[in-house]
Structure formats: structure tokens, C-alpha cells
Write a protein that holds these residues in place. Structure first.
Motif, PDB file in Angstrom:
ATOM      1  N   ASP A   1     -13.820  18.937   0.097  1.00  0.00           N
ATOM      2  CA  ASP A   1     -13.671  19.622  -0.966  1.00  0.00           C
ATOM      3  C   ASP A   1     -13.674  18.936  -2.170  1.00  0.00           C
ATOM      4  N   PRO A   2     -14.517  19.319  -3.336  1.00  0.00           N
ATOM      5  CA  PRO A   2     -14.736  18.385  -4.356  1.00  0.00           C
ATOM      6  C   PRO A   2     -13.422  18.178  -5.354  1.00  0.00           C
ATOM      7  N   VAL A   3     -12.168  18.902  -5.018  1.00  0.00           N
ATOM      8  CA  VAL A   3     -10.979  18.563  -5.925  1.00  0.00           C
ATOM      9  C   VAL A   3     -10.103  17.895  -5.120  1.00  0.00           C
ATOM     10  N   THR A   4      -9.942  18.255  -3.888  1.00  0.00           N
ATOM     11  CA  THR A   4      -8.839  17.572  -3.052  1.00  0.00           C
ATOM     12  C   THR A   4      -9.318  16.077  -2.502  1.00  0.00           C
TER      13      THR A   4
ATOM     14  N   TYR B   1     -27.392  18.924  -5.198  1.00  0.00           N
ATOM     15  CA  TYR B   1     -26.902  17.713  -5.831  1.00  0.00           C
ATOM     16  C   TYR B   1     -27.089  17.929  -7.277  1.00  0.00           C
ATOM     17  N   ALA B   2     -25.492  17.843  -8.123  1.00  0.00           N
ATOM     18  CA  ALA B   2     -25.794  18.185  -9.438  1.00  0.00           C
ATOM     19  C   ALA B   2     -26.474  16.947 -10.239  1.00  0.00           C
TER      20      ALA B   2
ATOM     21  N   ASP C   1     -20.166  17.659  -5.656  1.00  0.00           N
ATOM     22  CA  ASP C   1     -19.960  16.584  -6.260  1.00  0.00           C
ATOM     23  C   ASP C   1     -18.402  16.304  -6.436  1.00  0.00           C
ATOM     24  N   ALA C   2     -18.092  15.260  -6.241  1.00  0.00           N
ATOM     25  CA  ALA C   2     -16.727  14.825  -5.879  1.00  0.00           C
ATOM     26  C   ALA C   2     -15.705  15.018  -7.186  1.00  0.00           C
ATOM     27  N   GLY C   3     -14.991  16.035  -7.494  1.00  0.00           N
ATOM     28  CA  GLY C   3     -14.039  16.256  -8.469  1.00  0.00           C
ATOM     29  C   GLY C   3     -15.033  17.008  -9.680  1.00  0.00           C
ATOM     30  N   PHE C   4     -16.147  17.556  -9.073  1.00  0.00           N
ATOM     31  CA  PHE C   4     -17.031  18.300 -10.084  1.00  0.00           C
ATOM     32  C   PHE C   4     -17.269  17.328 -11.208  1.00  0.00           C
ATOM     33  N   ALA C   5     -17.528  15.995 -11.048  1.00  0.00           N
ATOM     34  CA  ALA C   5     -17.606  15.124 -11.826  1.00  0.00           C
ATOM     35  C   ALA C   5     -18.918  15.258 -12.706  1.00  0.00           C
ATOM     36  N   THR C   6     -20.042  15.586 -12.320  1.00  0.00           N
ATOM     37  CA  THR C   6     -21.149  15.907 -12.893  1.00  0.00           C
ATOM     38  C   THR C   6     -21.035  17.169 -13.754  1.00  0.00           C
ATOM     39  N   ALA C   7     -20.519  18.047 -13.252  1.00  0.00           N
ATOM     40  CA  ALA C   7     -20.424  19.351 -14.155  1.00  0.00           C
ATOM     41  C   ALA C   7     -19.516  19.334 -15.317  1.00  0.00           C
ATOM     42  N   ARG C   8     -18.643  18.246 -15.049  1.00  0.00           N
ATOM     43  CA  ARG C   8     -17.586  18.150 -16.549  1.00  0.00           C
ATOM     44  C   ARG C   8     -18.405  17.170 -17.469  1.00  0.00           C
ATOM     45  N   LYS C   9     -19.526  16.724 -17.153  1.00  0.00           N
ATOM     46  CA  LYS C   9     -20.136  15.831 -18.128  1.00  0.00           C
ATOM     47  C   LYS C   9     -21.035  16.988 -19.162  1.00  0.00           C
ATOM     48  N   TYR C  10     -21.129  18.184 -18.579  1.00  0.00           N
ATOM     49  CA  TYR C  10     -21.506  19.153 -19.667  1.00  0.00           C
ATOM     50  C   TYR C  10     -20.551  19.726 -20.592  1.00  0.00           C
TER      51      TYR C  10
ATOM     52  N   GLY D   1     -27.545  23.964 -16.553  1.00  0.00           N
ATOM     53  CA  GLY D   1     -27.271  22.793 -15.880  1.00  0.00           C
ATOM     54  C   GLY D   1     -25.754  22.744 -15.346  1.00  0.00           C
ATOM     55  N   PHE D   2     -24.987  23.137 -16.235  1.00  0.00           N
ATOM     56  CA  PHE D   2     -23.687  23.364 -15.691  1.00  0.00           C
ATOM     57  C   PHE D   2     -23.557  24.681 -14.706  1.00  0.00           C
ATOM     58  N   LEU D   3     -24.122  25.858 -14.919  1.00  0.00           N
ATOM     59  CA  LEU D   3     -23.952  26.823 -13.906  1.00  0.00           C
ATOM     60  C   LEU D   3     -24.552  26.176 -12.337  1.00  0.00           C
ATOM     61  N   GLU D   4     -25.790  25.242 -12.461  1.00  0.00           N
ATOM     62  CA  GLU D   4     -26.252  24.770 -11.328  1.00  0.00           C
ATOM     63  C   GLU D   4     -25.262  23.864 -10.688  1.00  0.00           C
ATOM     64  N   ALA D   5     -24.569  22.853 -11.788  1.00  0.00           N
ATOM     65  CA  ALA D   5     -23.492  22.112 -10.961  1.00  0.00           C
ATOM     66  C   ALA D   5     -22.540  22.428 -10.518  1.00  0.00           C
ATOM     67  N   MET D   6     -22.012  23.691 -10.955  1.00  0.00           N
ATOM     68  CA  MET D   6     -20.911  24.447 -10.069  1.00  0.00           C
ATOM     69  C   MET D   6     -21.136  24.559  -8.590  1.00  0.00           C
TER      70      MET D   6
END
Length: 587
Positions: free
Chosen positions: A187-190, A23-24, A48-57, A39-44
Motif C-alpha cells: 500500500d503506497p500510504v501505509t 511506474y510514475a 509509488d511509495a507515499g505517492f511521492a512522484t504524484a506529489r511532485k506534480y 502526468g499526475f493522472l497517470e501517477a495516481m
């Protein structure tokens, strides 16, 4: 335990366990630059839907342009973050962190896995300071980064699964497996579940490597109906698949084949039981219904309802049949026909997929002949003859494809060649291999049941490597013209490969050694991917290996010390015949 030396920090990733979920965690206020990168490398690695948390970095602009679905760079271990590179006068506002590792594969936007020989991977993640959300203070955020995902092999295996898409062999009425990777969960993207992801991947068409030799029966442009992200079965185990308007006017025969492609493709999803599919138009009306039993009509190898028999050559060069499913050991019997009488001693053999004929290479390796193994007939003249001086430079073991064509390699160093005998009779046809470099020769080969792929053991510069070639067929002047093209390394991490066999539609069983390692027997997908569960129990000095088309019969191998042995699921190797060679299943 070490008792001296420095203490060093190491970065590691947990083994790929599909039951583990990451969980990111979003960046904390005032986080240091290195925390943002880590944090970003772990969030990848999260779902997470849409990689929303990863995008916060990321900065707002980077978050809009980052395309995680574009590609996946698979590294042997988690990417290593190094100390930042200073950026001159603005070093207080900008930092660039190198990330590195050993890359072993790439997955493209069409979900195709491409292994590579382990190579250095080096990228940079650039950070700048931006205004905090409350307008006070500064926060580190990433503004430049590699496109796609960068994952360790274990994280990749935890998040993705291999499935086979199926398309029809060009000009034929049977299907060919095309392995790709989809997400294990949503799938986080679709936002699609695994079933919808699988259908979407099928409708997108074959991977670029297989595309020249297969066709889809779905009309060009066919997709799932807009907004469909989940597909579930009803209480009759029927999966309803709504399609867009491109498929609205297909005929019944075409629709039957579309349904067959879906059923073969969905069969790899163990988490859902699908007995039939109902294809629907965008308005909800029915196009057609297809069942698993009806789809079997288009299988490259028809189900016989019984376990496959194995065959081998005994110490006298006689072709023997070896039932492998029972508990009794050593109950081999000679086949009928010339090869079973011992009058034409054999070195190696291949049995046609209908078990009516066999192709045998003579004990001196010079001649390839074909004979019936279900009735007594006179032995026909040789189909292919090698003029090489040394026995090890003459003919390889032969192989039959599902079309009934027979293949063999002549390893003569003065004239190495690959030959195909149409339907196992008549004049042999030379097979073009334009990508083989001078000095390389085919040591062994195995053709797939569908006839459009061939596994080659290539000897070059003192090493034997495993490569998969695409079989392309044309007709020139009324004569067949066959080529093996676009060779792909299937086991780049193995230093040498000594034996190979097909073990299903897109899987191989391989015997070989990694650099500095011991000989191992393992499963490898035709796209070169493996899993931690793919290594089989060890066996010493393996000379040959063969696997059935399905999982109902055991793997059979030939060993210098143990003779002919078998490996049933969940068991260890068991001796069957003390003296014998060239074990094969039909094919």
C-alpha cells in the motif's frame, strides 16, 4: 475500416492485469500545463511509495493536504482531460483543466465499495505557476484537485483486490463476510504488504453498512503493534500477529474467536498459505494459537466433507434430488416424504441447509408447506397462503437461512408482503420493509447462510432490479420482530435481473441484461463489484439459477429450452434433465 471522417484522439487505459505495473514518472523541467495534468493522472495509477512522484506534480501546500486514501472515484474509463478554462486576467499564471467521465463506484476510507448507476463525473484540476527548484524560471504545478484517487475501472482492478473480512453475527456464534478492497501489492500510504493490510482492515472494524448486525471479538482500539508493516508465515505456515496493548488481557475463549476472524479473513489471500495464527501481545508473549480446523467451528455452514446435492421439481411437481458431481447425466431420484410421492405437486421449492426438510409452494402458487425429505410423515397445514387472483401474483420461491428460518414473498398486488417462518414451523412473522416504495414488490428472494443479508429481486415501474438488504432482528413482547433495511443496489449497470442465487459468503450468481445487451450469467459481489472474469458462458431463456456454498459442485440452472443444466468450472453448460424447474441447492 472507416474511410472518411475526422481523426480524433481518444484516451484509454490498459485492461486490468495484476501482473502489469505502472511506474510514475516525475515532471520534466519546463513541462507544459497539460503535461502536468496528464502526468499526475497517470501517477495516481502507480504503486509509488507515499505517492511521492504524484506529489511532485503538486504545489508544496497541495502535496501536504492531498489525501489519496480518503476515497477512490472509479470511472468506467480513464478520466478525460478537456481544454483548460481560462481564469481571467491571470490566465497566463493560472489554468483550470476540467476532467470528466462516467462514475460507476466509490470506495470509502474503510475500503468499502459502493456501486452507483453510471453518472456523470466532473471535477477540475487547477494549476498555477511557481518558482522552479533552481530559483530560475517558472513551473506549472497543481494547487487545487479532488481529494482521493480518480481511477478507471481497469486501473482499479489492476491495483486492488477484493477480500472478505469476517465478524460475528450479533448475538450468534458464527461469522459473516464483509467484502472490502485492499492493494494488490504494497500500500503506497501505509507501506503495508497485502497480509498486513488485510489484518489492519479487519481490526478497523466492519463497514458502515454491516456494522449494525455484526460484532468483532477484538477489543475496541486493537491495532497491529506500532511499526508492523509486514507479516509473513514461518516454515510451519503459522502467521504471528503482534497486537497493541488493547488486546493484552483477553481471555482464552475470546482469543479463539479473534483467531477465527483472522483465519477466515486471511483465507482469501491466495498468495500465502496460512494453516494457523498466533496472536501475540505487544511484548511478544503469546495470547493464543488458532488453526483453520478450529475456526470451522464458527462457520455459518459447516463443512460436510462431500459435495452438495442439487434438487429440482420435475414435470409432475415431484421433488427430485440430483447428484451433480459425477459424470452421469440424468440420474435424479425422488426424495422421501410427501413431496417425493407426488401427492402434493409443487411449483417451487427450497431445501433446508441440513437437507432434512424442504419447503414447497403448491403448483398453483397459493400455499407454502414444509415436509421432511428423509422420512415419511404426514404433510402439515400451510404456513403461508396467498389470496391473489393471478398465479404470477402469488407466492415466490421460498428460501432458508442458516438459522433454520424460512422466508417467502407474497406478490399479491393488493397486499404485497414478505414473511418469515421461525425455524420453519409455527406462525409466520411479517417482515418489515420500510424502504420499499409504494408500488414495488418482491419478485424473488434468497437469504444468506449467515442470516443477516437477503438478496431481493424488486419489481418496480416495469423493471426488476437486484438489491441487498440487511436483516435486523429484535424481540417485541416475546415475539420476533424482523426488518429488512438499508437496501443497496447490487447490479446498477443491469437494466433487469431475472434470477439470483448466493454463491458463497459474499458472492452472487446473477442472470440479467445490461441496457441494450443480451442475457448473461455472471458473478457479482454483494458490494456490487465485478471483474472481467466474472461473466460465465451464455445460456438462453434462464428461468432459475442456483450455486453451491463452496466451489466443489457446479452451478445449476433451469432453462426453457434445455431443462436442468449444470456448469462445472472450466466447462460449458451440460444438460442433465430435459424437463424440470426450480433447481436449488440447500438454502
Amino acid at each position: 475500416m472507416p474511410d472518411k471522417g475526422d481523426v480524433r484522439q481518444v484516451r484509454a487505459s490498459n485492461p486490468g492485469d495484476s501482473q502489469v505495473r505502472v511506474y510514475a514518472v516525475q515532471p520534466r523541467e519546463g513541462a507544459e500545463a497539460e503535461e502536468i495534468v496528464d502526468g499526475f493522472l497517470e501517477a495516481m495509477t502507480s504503486d509509488d511509495a507515499g505517492f511521492a512522484t504524484a506529489r511532485k506534480y503538486l504545489t508544496k501546500q497541495a502535496a501536504r493536504t492531498w489525501r489519496p486514501e480518503e476515497r477512490i472515484s472509479v470511472l468506467a474509463t480513464a478520466p478525460d482531460r478537456k481544454q483548460p478554462e481560462r481564469t481571467g486576467e491571470r490566465e497566463l499564471q493560472e489554468l483550470s483543466y476540467p476532467i470528466s467521465g462516467r462514475q460507476i463506484a466509490t470506495v470509502d476510507a474503510r475500503h468499502a465499495y459502493q456501486p452507483i448507476s453510471p453518472a456523470d463525473f466532473s471535477r477540475s484540476i487547477h494549476l498555477v505557476q511557481v518558482d522552479g527548484e533552481d530559483g530560475r524560471g517558472k513551473e506549472w504545478r497543481i494547487d487545487r484537485l479532488p481529494q482521493g484517487l480518480v481511477l478507471s475501472e481497469s486501473d482499479f482492478q489492476r491495483n486492488y483486490r477484493s477480500i472478505n473480512k469476517y465478524y460475528f453475527a450479533s448475538g450468534e456464534d458464527w461469522v459473516v463476510a464483509d467484502p472490502v478492497y485492499i492493494r494488490n501489492r504494497q500500500d503506497p500510504v501505509t507501506r503495508m504488504d497485502p497480509v498486513a493490510q488485510t489484518v489492519k482492515a479487519l481490526l478497523e472494524g466492519p463497514t458502515n453498512w454491516l456494522k449494525p448486525v455484526v460484532d468483532s471479538r477484538f477489543p475496541t482500539g486493537t491495532t497491529l503493534k506500532d511499526g508492523v508493516t509486514t507479516l509473513t508465515t514461518d516454515d510451519q505456515s503459522t502467521l504471528k500477529v503482534p497486537l497493541n496493548e488493547k488486546a493484552a488481557h483477553v481471555g482464552r475463549e475470546q482469543c479463539r474467536r479473534m483467531a477465527a476472524q483472522l483465519l477466515f479473513t486471511l483465507a482469501d489471500l491466495q498468495s500465502v498459505r496460512i494453516e494457523q495464527v498466533e496472536l501475540q501481545r505487544a511484548n511478544g508473549s503469546q495470547l493464543c494459537v488458532g488453526s483453520k480446523a478450529q475456526a470451522e467451528e464458527f462457520a455459518p455452514v459447516r463443512e460436510s466433507g462431500r459435495a452438495e446435492n442439487a434438487f429440482f421439481v420435475d414435470r409432475h411437481g415431484t421433488l427430485m434430488m440430483l447428484p451433480t458431481g459425477g459424470k452421469e447425466v440424468g440420474s435424479a431420484s425422488a426424495t422421501l416424504g410427501p413431496f417425493g410421492k407426488g401427492g402434493a405437486p409443487l411449483q417451487s421449492v427450497a431445501v433446508a441447509r441440513d437437507e432434512s426438510r424442504a419447503a414447497g409452494v403448491s403448483h398453483d402458487g397459493r400455499q407454502l408447506r414444509v415436509a421432511s425429505i428423509i422420512s415419511d410423515h404426514e404433510l402439515k397445514p400451510a404456513m403461508v397462503t396467498s389470496s391473489a387472483t393471478k398465479p404470477q401474483d402469488r407466492l415466490s420461491a421460498p428460501s432458508w437461512d442458516g438459522r433454520g428460518d424460512l422466508w417467502v414473498a407474497d406478490r399479491n398486488p393488493l397486499k404485497p408482503r414478505l414473511m418469515m417462518v421461525p425455524d420453519g414451523e409455527g406462525a409466520a412473522v411479517p417482515v418489515r420493509t420500510p424502504q420499499l416504495e409504494e408500488g414495488a414488490r418482491v419478485e424473488a428472494l434468497r437469504v444468506s447462510a449467515d442470516g443477516v443479508r437477503v438478496a431481493l429481486l424488486l419489481r418496480e415501474k416495469g423493471r426488476t432490479t437486484l438489491q441487498i438488504g440487511r436483516v435486523e432482528r429484535q424481540t417485541a413482547g416475546g415475539q420476533p420482530a424482523v426488518s429488512v433495511v438499508d437496501l443497496q443496489r447490487a447490479a446498477p449497470r443491469m437494466e433487469t435481473v431475472s434470477a439470483v442465487s448466493w454463491a458463497g459468503p459474499s458472492r452472487l450468481v446473477v442472470v440479467g441484461k445490461e441496457a441494450g445487451g443480451v442475457e448473461q450469467v455472471r458473478y457479482i459481489q454483494t458490494d456490487g463489484s465485478t471483474s472481467s472474469a466474472s461473466v460465465l458462458p451464455g445460456l438462453n431463456e434462464v428461468t432459475a439459477v442456483t450455486a453451491p456454498h463452496d466451489d466443489r459442485s457446479p452451478i445449476v440452472a433451469g432453462s426453457v429450452n434445455e431443462g436442468i443444466v449444470r456448469l462445472a468450472p472450466g466447462a460449458n453448460w451440460q444438460s442433465m434433465v430435459k424437463a424440470g424447474s426450480s433447481p436449488v441447492y440447500p438454502g
